[in-house]
Design a protein around this motif. Sequence first.
Motif, PDB file in Angstrom:
ATOM      1  N   PRO A 125       7.031  11.186   2.464  1.00  0.00           N
ATOM      2  CA  PRO A 125       7.288   9.854   1.909  1.00  0.00           C
ATOM      3  C   PRO A 125       8.324   9.104   2.733  1.00  0.00           C
ATOM      4  O   PRO A 125       9.082   9.708   3.486  1.00  0.00           O
ATOM      5  CB  PRO A 125       7.813  10.158   0.508  1.00  0.00           C
ATOM      6  CG  PRO A 125       8.408  11.515   0.609  1.00  0.00           C
ATOM      7  CD  PRO A 125       7.578  12.250   1.622  1.00  0.00           C
ATOM      8  N   PHE A 129       0.684  12.265   3.644  1.00  0.00           N
ATOM      9  CA  PHE A 129       1.059  12.164   2.234  1.00  0.00           C
ATOM     10  C   PHE A 129       2.165  13.128   1.813  1.00  0.00           C
ATOM     11  O   PHE A 129       2.715  12.995   0.733  1.00  0.00           O
ATOM     12  CB  PHE A 129      -0.167  12.335   1.341  1.00  0.00           C
ATOM     13  CG  PHE A 129      -1.114  11.165   1.426  1.00  0.00           C
ATOM     14  CD1 PHE A 129      -0.756   9.935   0.906  1.00  0.00           C
ATOM     15  CD2 PHE A 129      -2.343  11.294   2.034  1.00  0.00           C
ATOM     16  CE1 PHE A 129      -1.604   8.842   0.984  1.00  0.00           C
ATOM     17  CE2 PHE A 129      -3.207  10.212   2.121  1.00  0.00           C
ATOM     18  CZ  PHE A 129      -2.833   8.987   1.590  1.00  0.00           C
ATOM     19  N   PHE A 150      -2.291   8.526   7.011  1.00  0.00           N
ATOM     20  CA  PHE A 150      -1.077   8.712   6.225  1.00  0.00           C
ATOM     21  C   PHE A 150      -0.764  10.197   6.109  1.00  0.00           C
ATOM     22  O   PHE A 150      -1.655  11.018   5.897  1.00  0.00           O
ATOM     23  CB  PHE A 150      -1.229   8.137   4.812  1.00  0.00           C
ATOM     24  CG  PHE A 150      -1.162   6.639   4.766  1.00  0.00           C
ATOM     25  CD1 PHE A 150       0.020   5.969   5.009  1.00  0.00           C
ATOM     26  CD2 PHE A 150      -2.294   5.899   4.470  1.00  0.00           C
ATOM     27  CE1 PHE A 150       0.085   4.587   4.966  1.00  0.00           C
ATOM     28  CE2 PHE A 150      -2.252   4.518   4.419  1.00  0.00           C
ATOM     29  CZ  PHE A 150      -1.049   3.856   4.668  1.00  0.00           C
ATOM     30  N   ASN A 189       5.884   1.964  -2.958  1.00  0.00           N
ATOM     31  CA  ASN A 189       6.864   2.920  -3.459  1.00  0.00           C
ATOM     32  C   ASN A 189       8.215   2.327  -3.102  1.00  0.00           C
ATOM     33  O   ASN A 189       8.764   2.609  -2.048  1.00  0.00           O
ATOM     34  CB  ASN A 189       6.638   4.276  -2.781  1.00  0.00           C
ATOM     35  CG  ASN A 189       7.676   5.279  -3.174  1.00  0.00           C
ATOM     36  OD1 ASN A 189       8.414   5.086  -4.131  1.00  0.00           O
ATOM     37  ND2 ASN A 189       7.743   6.369  -2.432  1.00  0.00           N
ATOM     38  N   SER A 191       0.852  -1.183   0.000  1.00  0.00           N
ATOM     39  CA  SER A 191       0.000   0.000   0.000  1.00  0.00           C
ATOM     40  C   SER A 191       0.893   1.240   0.000  1.00  0.00           C
ATOM     41  O   SER A 191       2.079   1.161  -0.255  1.00  0.00           O
ATOM     42  CB  SER A 191      -0.964  -0.017   1.183  1.00  0.00           C
ATOM     43  OG  SER A 191      -0.252   0.113   2.389  1.00  0.00           O
ATOM     44  N   TYR A 192       0.332   2.367   0.334  1.00  0.00           N
ATOM     45  CA  TYR A 192       1.079   3.615   0.302  1.00  0.00           C
ATOM     46  C   TYR A 192       2.312   3.563   1.195  1.00  0.00           C
ATOM     47  O   TYR A 192       2.270   3.003   2.273  1.00  0.00           O
ATOM     48  CB  TYR A 192       0.195   4.775   0.747  1.00  0.00           C
ATOM     49  CG  TYR A 192      -1.001   4.991  -0.126  1.00  0.00           C
ATOM     50  CD1 TYR A 192      -0.848   5.357  -1.454  1.00  0.00           C
ATOM     51  CD2 TYR A 192      -2.279   4.819   0.378  1.00  0.00           C
ATOM     52  CE1 TYR A 192      -1.948   5.554  -2.261  1.00  0.00           C
ATOM     53  CE2 TYR A 192      -3.385   5.023  -0.422  1.00  0.00           C
ATOM     54  CZ  TYR A 192      -3.211   5.393  -1.744  1.00  0.00           C
ATOM     55  OH  TYR A 192      -4.299   5.590  -2.535  1.00  0.00           O
ATOM     56  N   GLN A 193       3.392   4.183   0.759  1.00  0.00           N
ATOM     57  CA  GLN A 193       4.634   4.247   1.529  1.00  0.00           C
ATOM     58  C   GLN A 193       4.853   5.673   2.015  1.00  0.00           C
ATOM     59  O   GLN A 193       5.645   6.434   1.466  1.00  0.00           O
ATOM     60  CB  GLN A 193       5.812   3.773   0.672  1.00  0.00           C
ATOM     61  CG  GLN A 193       5.691   2.326   0.239  1.00  0.00           C
ATOM     62  CD  GLN A 193       5.745   1.366   1.415  1.00  0.00           C
ATOM     63  OE1 GLN A 193       6.640   1.418   2.236  1.00  0.00           O
ATOM     64  NE2 GLN A 193       4.769   0.491   1.502  1.00  0.00           N
ATOM     65  N   LEU A 210       0.686  -1.362  -4.670  1.00  0.00           N
ATOM     66  CA  LEU A 210       0.985   0.064  -4.750  1.00  0.00           C
ATOM     67  C   LEU A 210       2.274   0.503  -4.055  1.00  0.00           C
ATOM     68  O   LEU A 210       2.387   1.651  -3.680  1.00  0.00           O
ATOM     69  CB  LEU A 210      -0.163   0.865  -4.112  1.00  0.00           C
ATOM     70  CG  LEU A 210      -1.549   0.625  -4.662  1.00  0.00           C
ATOM     71  CD1 LEU A 210      -2.572   1.324  -3.785  1.00  0.00           C
ATOM     72  CD2 LEU A 210      -1.633   1.128  -6.076  1.00  0.00           C
TER      73      LEU A 210
END
Length: 102
Positions: free
Chosen positions: A46, A43, A41, A91, A20-22, A89
């Motif tokens: 990162p 955003f 998160f 990163n 998922s999102y990093q 997803l």
Amino acid sequence: LVELKNGSILSNSRSLATGSYQFRTQSMSHDGGESFTKSVFAFDLPQGLNGCQGSLVIDKEREILYFSGPDPVKNNGIGPWLLKIVGSLPNMTGRDHISIWS
């Protein structure tokens, strides 16, 4: 953890979100740390794959928070390409640079 000028406590931590999102996660406490809001998160902060060390400090006089951590450098290898095919997803980034955000 940092204590903000209004007495609230901000928690900033890595996310261990493979697939998922990093990004870093944050939550707030308005009761001296007895309880915290749900983590969300951040955003604008990162992080490298599966999180890594990071620091958060505050300049209370100027009301500025500073975060430092590994700079997520784009990984151009086959891993991100394969993971994208299966709908993941991440990163996938390197950990060879440090950046400071304010």
